[in-house]
Scaffold this motif. Structure first.
Motif, PDB file in Angstrom:
ATOM      1  N   ASP A  62      19.573  -7.379   6.134  1.00 22.06           N
ATOM      2  CA  ASP A  62      20.438  -6.754   7.142  1.00 22.06           C
ATOM      3  C   ASP A  62      19.657  -5.766   8.012  1.00 22.06           C
ATOM      4  O   ASP A  62      19.883  -5.665   9.223  1.00 22.06           O
ATOM      5  N   TRP A  92      20.751 -16.319  10.305  1.00 23.81           N
ATOM      6  CA  TRP A  92      21.370 -15.489  11.341  1.00 23.81           C
ATOM      7  C   TRP A  92      20.788 -15.808  12.716  1.00 23.81           C
ATOM      8  O   TRP A  92      21.520 -15.923  13.701  1.00 23.81           O
ATOM      9  N   ASP A 122      29.923 -14.669   7.239  1.00 25.14           N
ATOM     10  CA  ASP A 122      29.082 -14.358   8.391  1.00 25.14           C
ATOM     11  C   ASP A 122      29.287 -15.378   9.501  1.00 25.14           C
ATOM     12  O   ASP A 122      29.256 -15.037  10.691  1.00 25.14           O
ATOM     13  N   GLN A 124      18.096 -15.621   4.821  1.00 22.39           N
ATOM     14  CA  GLN A 124      19.206 -14.877   5.424  1.00 22.39           C
ATOM     15  C   GLN A 124      18.921 -14.585   6.891  1.00 22.39           C
ATOM     16  O   GLN A 124      19.769 -14.795   7.766  1.00 22.39           O
ATOM     17  N   ASP A 132      19.161  -5.973  12.036  1.00 23.89           N
ATOM     18  CA  ASP A 132      19.439  -4.863  12.954  1.00 23.89           C
ATOM     19  C   ASP A 132      18.233  -4.581  13.844  1.00 23.89           C
ATOM     20  O   ASP A 132      18.384  -4.307  15.052  1.00 23.89           O
TER      21      ASP A 132
END
Length: 324
Positions: free
Chosen positions: A255, A89, A45, A85, A259
């Protein structure tokens, strides 16, 4: 000679392919040199998502995750779930991030969270009243309702629409600069629980739809596979306890949240948090706390010695008064 031939062919490749090959080799070297387990997903990533100027022009993100044990990340590696996570990000995009909440859970530094094990939606609201006015997060992510379904004897799917609406309305009232990401509940391998999940999700979707129609900064993070969307948690992603996801399931949830964060950023909804004294960087805040605690521990022996000296000085005087 064959090795030289391979390198010669590689030198003729376009720059993009050269970069990809170098990245893969770097990952292999990292895996070889590190003594502990390697999170290839994290390293990859970093390669495919380089650090940018930050979401919403780099404003600080004061993030509150709200929910129950799934939001905590129970039964995942290090009890990190999807929260670490998501934080990694966000930081990789160039923003300062501070997770806020009454609880601290998970094997990572900035692990504050507004979630508690087996907590249904109604008590979630009551606990939010104790912390949201003080912290005023500008990004709130909700994954609540699964505990209502796992405790059907006391809660169940009844009135989830009203309870969720009350929760979100309060969050906007207590933290006016917030953008809220509501999420539906993941699937359950138990038929009776899945029936409740189906009902609860329909109600959660309705609340999100109503708020969006009213112009509120709300998006829905769809977690259930029954809506036909790819890369959702399925029964194979549920752990041995038949309740919580395995790591792969938590990654999928993370994830989906990422998004949704990109979605609200594109809509221009993210606002800078109110300047109320809450630090912008949660990890820096935690380091400061640990340094302060260390200083207090180092000072404590001296304080104890002084207290003992005071006791020694007081005792003779006390005895003399008693003899008078």
């Amino acid at each position: 000679m064959k090795v030289l031939s391979v390198f010669g062919r590689c030198s003729q490749l376009p720059a993009f392919y050269k970069f990809t090959i170098v990245g893969v080799i770097a990952l292999i070297l990292i895996a070889t040199l590190q003594t502990g387990p390697v999170d290839f997903r994290q390293h990859w990533d970093k390669l495919r998502k380089p650090k940018k100027h930050g979401l919403a022009d780099g404003i600080p993100l004061r993030v509150m995750f709200i929910g129950a044990s799934m939001t905590l990340g129970e039964h995942s590696t290090g009890n990190r779930g999807f929260r670490k996570q998501v934080r990694d990000w966000l930081v990789s995009q160039g923003n300062e991030v501070n997770y806020v909440g009454q609880n601290r859970y998970g094997n990572f530094l900035d692990n504050d969270v507004q979630a508690f094990g087996a907590q249904p939606i109604k008590p979630t609201l009551e606990r939010c009243k104790e912390i949201v006015p003080q912290t005023q997060p500008n990004l709130i992510l909700i994954n609540a309702g699964s505990s209502d379904c796992f405790q059907q004897a006391h809660w169940g799917p009844a009135f989830i629409l009203q309870k969720m609406r009350h929760l979100v309305d309060y969050l906007f009232e207590a933290s006016p600069r917030a953008t809220i990401i509501m999420s539906t509940i993941i699937t359950s391998p138990w038929d009776n629980v899945e029936d409740c999940v189906t009902s609860a999700n329909a109600q959660i979707r309705q609340v999100a739809t109503d708020l969006i129609r009213e112009g509120k900064p709300v998006v829905l993070a769809e977690m259930h596979h029954d809506q036909g969307l790819p890369n959702r948690v399925e029964k194979k992603h549920i752990g041995k306890d038949k309740m919580h996801p395995i790591d792969a399931g938590y990654f999928l949830m993370g994830d989906i949240f990422i998004d949704s964060i990109q979605d609200v950023e594109e809509k221009g909804w993210l606002q800078a948090p109110v300047n109320n004294g809450v630090p912008y960087d949660g990890e820096a805040e935690r380091h400061a706390e640990m340094a302060k605690s260390k200083e207090q521990i180092e000072e404590k022996p001296d304080e104890q010695a002084k207290t003992e000296e005071d006791k020694v000085e007081v005792k003779p005087n006390t005895r003399r008064r008693r003899n008078m």
